[in-house]
Design a protein around this motif. Structure first.
Motif, PDB file in Angstrom:
ATOM      1  N   ALA A 137       6.667  18.742 -37.984  1.00  0.00           N
ATOM      2  CA  ALA A 137       6.184  19.162 -39.304  1.00  0.00           C
ATOM      3  C   ALA A 137       6.014  20.678 -39.381  1.00  0.00           C
ATOM      4  O   ALA A 137       6.288  21.296 -40.405  1.00  0.00           O
ATOM      5  N   ILE A 138       5.526  21.264 -38.280  1.00  0.00           N
ATOM      6  CA  ILE A 138       5.362  22.715 -38.221  1.00  0.00           C
ATOM      7  C   ILE A 138       6.617  23.286 -37.564  1.00  0.00           C
ATOM      8  O   ILE A 138       6.614  23.726 -36.420  1.00  0.00           O
ATOM      9  N   ASP A 139       7.702  23.266 -38.287  1.00  0.00           N
ATOM     10  CA  ASP A 139       9.009  23.659 -37.773  1.00  0.00           C
ATOM     11  C   ASP A 139       9.347  25.051 -38.296  1.00  0.00           C
ATOM     12  O   ASP A 139       9.587  25.232 -39.476  1.00  0.00           O
ATOM     13  N   VAL A 201      -5.909  19.220 -36.234  1.00  0.00           N
ATOM     14  CA  VAL A 201      -4.600  19.864 -36.173  1.00  0.00           C
ATOM     15  C   VAL A 201      -4.714  21.228 -35.491  1.00  0.00           C
ATOM     16  O   VAL A 201      -3.900  21.574 -34.632  1.00  0.00           O
ATOM     17  N   HIS A 202      -5.729  21.989 -35.872  1.00  0.00           N
ATOM     18  CA  HIS A 202      -5.946  23.315 -35.284  1.00  0.00           C
ATOM     19  C   HIS A 202      -6.136  23.204 -33.773  1.00  0.00           C
ATOM     20  O   HIS A 202      -5.546  23.983 -33.007  1.00  0.00           O
ATOM     21  N   GLY A 203      -6.926  22.235 -33.340  1.00  0.00           N
ATOM     22  CA  GLY A 203      -7.152  22.049 -31.915  1.00  0.00           C
ATOM     23  C   GLY A 203      -5.891  21.639 -31.182  1.00  0.00           C
ATOM     24  O   GLY A 203      -5.620  22.109 -30.067  1.00  0.00           O
ATOM     25  N   ASN A 204      -5.097  20.770 -31.811  1.00  0.00           N
ATOM     26  CA  ASN A 204      -3.857  20.313 -31.182  1.00  0.00           C
ATOM     27  C   ASN A 204      -2.856  21.456 -31.064  1.00  0.00           C
ATOM     28  O   ASN A 204      -2.195  21.619 -30.032  1.00  0.00           O
ATOM     29  N   LEU A 205      -2.751  22.260 -32.116  1.00  0.00           N
ATOM     30  CA  LEU A 205      -1.839  23.405 -32.075  1.00  0.00           C
ATOM     31  C   LEU A 205      -2.279  24.425 -31.036  1.00  0.00           C
ATOM     32  O   LEU A 205      -1.457  25.013 -30.327  1.00  0.00           O
ATOM     33  N   THR A 206      -3.589  24.637 -30.954  1.00  0.00           N
ATOM     34  CA  THR A 206      -4.115  25.580 -29.963  1.00  0.00           C
ATOM     35  C   THR A 206      -3.749  25.134 -28.552  1.00  0.00           C
ATOM     36  O   THR A 206      -3.376  25.951 -27.704  1.00  0.00           O
ATOM     37  N   ALA A 207      -3.832  23.829 -28.313  1.00  0.00           N
ATOM     38  CA  ALA A 207      -3.532  23.292 -26.985  1.00  0.00           C
ATOM     39  C   ALA A 207      -2.041  23.342 -26.667  1.00  0.00           C
ATOM     40  O   ALA A 207      -1.656  23.483 -25.498  1.00  0.00           O
ATOM     41  N   THR A 208      -1.195  23.223 -27.687  1.00  0.00           N
ATOM     42  CA  THR A 208       0.246  23.135 -27.441  1.00  0.00           C
ATOM     43  C   THR A 208       0.971  24.469 -27.548  1.00  0.00           C
ATOM     44  O   THR A 208       1.922  24.718 -26.798  1.00  0.00           O
ATOM     45  N   MET A 209       0.551  25.347 -28.468  1.00  0.00           N
ATOM     46  CA  MET A 209       1.287  26.596 -28.605  1.00  0.00           C
ATOM     47  C   MET A 209       0.430  27.835 -28.402  1.00  0.00           C
ATOM     48  O   MET A 209       0.904  28.954 -28.542  1.00  0.00           O
TER      49      MET A 209
END
Length: 416
Positions: A137-139, A201-209
């Motif tokens: 989704a965040i492509d 979502v913010h936490g997941n993005l922080t962990a992945t990117m």
């Protein structure tokens, strides 16, 4: 009466900027531009667009299918005649005959080839891992191959063409209010829950990117918020005995809390959809014996809009880097209704799809009355615009002057 004219009656809340405030506004805009430069320098994958992603929170005006994933939700639009003018005439959760306000809003930031970002619930409920779905989704790939949607709408079509989902996520849920007790009526995803989902979502993005890239993403992306309509409808239609002024204060306090949470998550670009001319939608008209607009509902919308604009102005002055665009949906809908000939509308009162008085005694459904030419109607169902009306509304926010969106329009906001 126009909001821009009648709000003068609320002199204590009138939106004015002194020369000092204008200076602070300029500095705030410069702060946002500095962030943009940092993004271009440190993150090439984000540098191809002014807005790398769009995030949407709100109610049914912006819902693109959230409630279809919520078993308890009462308001759903995943059956005919909803979506009759969508790709392959597919009911898809949008309270529209085709594209809705969210889709045209996404086009403001990301171009004509997209529709709204997918609902959060569709990512969360997928068979893949949430992180994988979120990454899709965040492509940010500027060479992303877009599909070509079928433009020949046919209700009997069974083709498999799909829309091109924009980069970002949509959290909006039909029935949501700015206060939780409003959302509870339709068992929708309340704004507080939508904020919790955004935090997830913010936490997941922080962990992945990584934290810094997530921070830049949130600062650079445009966040659109549309909420408050249901709160006023609920208050007026159920004839609440609570003091009206106190209720407006409760709403603005909740709005203030919502904006602060978003800011603290790193959001800097706010597209705010003001409270529309709610007293004249079929849903409200049908409850008035005379069939006229509800003056009380419209007066409350004016009061809330005035206080909301003042809140936004004060926040931009006091919160570093914040920039916003307030969309004056009240005056836009008023204009569409009062100058209907200019836009070729022949019916400004009834819903295109529905039953009973004003076609507003039921929501749209497979056995409802259905108008033949949707472009001649402002309202698709009891409270939502047709695809054609939605395109006009967002176009005014995107390119219009300060009578439609202020202090800058949505196009300028997205480009920062």
């Amino acid at each position: 009466m126009l909001y821009s004219k009648k709000r003068a009656d609320f002199a204590n809340n009138k939106f004015k900027l002194t020369s000092n405030k204008l200076l602070v506004m300029t500095r705030s805009l410069i702060d946002v531009l500095v962030v943009a430069v940092c993004l271009m320098i440190f993150s090439p994958s984000l540098s191809h667009a002014g807005t790398p992603a769009v995030f949407i929170l709100g109610d049914s005006l912006y819902d693109v299918g959230t409630n279809s994933f919520i078993p308890r939700a009462l308001a759903k639009a995943n059956f005919p005649f909803y979506g009759i003018d969508f790709f392959n005439s597919t009911p898809n959760g949008r309270f529209s005959n085709g594209l809705n306000l969210a889709d045209f809003t996404a086009k403001v930031a990301l171009g004509e080839s997209v529709t709204s970002p997918p609902p959060f619930q569709s990512l969360y409920n997928t068979g893949n891992t949430f992180s994988a779905s979120l990454a899709k989704a965040i492509d940010f790939d500027p060479m992303r191959p877009w599909e070509t949607p079928n433009k020949d709408f046919n209700f009997a079509s069974i083709g498999m063409d799909k829309e091109n989902p924009a980069r970002g996520i949509n959290f909006a849920s039909s029935g949501a209010g700015i206060i939780d007790k409003t959302s509870a009526i339709d068992q929708s995803v309340a704004i507080t829950q939508q904020l919790s989902q955004l935090m997830f979502v913010h936490g997941n993005l922080t962990a992945t990117m990584g934290a810094w890239k997530t921070q830049f993403l949130f600062a650079k992306s445009t966040f659109f918020l549309c909420v408050g309509n249901n709160d006023i409808n609920f208050f007026v239609m159920t004839r609440q005995k609570m003091d009206q002024e106190a209720y407006i204060e409760e709403l603005i306090d909740s709005y203030n809390s919502t904006l602060r949470v978003l800011y603290n998550l790193g959001v800097r670009k706010f597209g705010i959809f003001g409270i529309p001319y709610v007293g004249c939608v079929p849903l409200v008209r049908v409850t008035v014996v005379s069939g006229e607009c509800s003056e009380r509902a419209n007066d409350m919308a004016i009061q809330l809009n005035s206080k909301l604009e003042q809140l936004l102005c004060d926040m931009m002055i006091n919160f570093k880097g914040m920039v916003y665009s307030f969309a004056n949906s009240y005056d836009v809908l008023y204009e569409l209704m009062e100058q209907s000939e200019r836009y070729n509308f022949t019916n400004t009162i009834d819903a295109c799809c529905g039953l009973g008085r004003f076609n507003a005694m039921t929501n749209c459904n497979p056995v409802a009355n259905l108008c033949k030419n949707r472009k001649e109607y402002i309202f698709w169902d009891i409270a939502h615009p047709t695809q054609y009306a939605a395109s006009i509304i967002i176009n005014k926010f995107q390119f219009g002057g300060t009578n439609y969106a202020r202090p800058i329009n949505w196009s300028k906001l997205a480009s920062l």
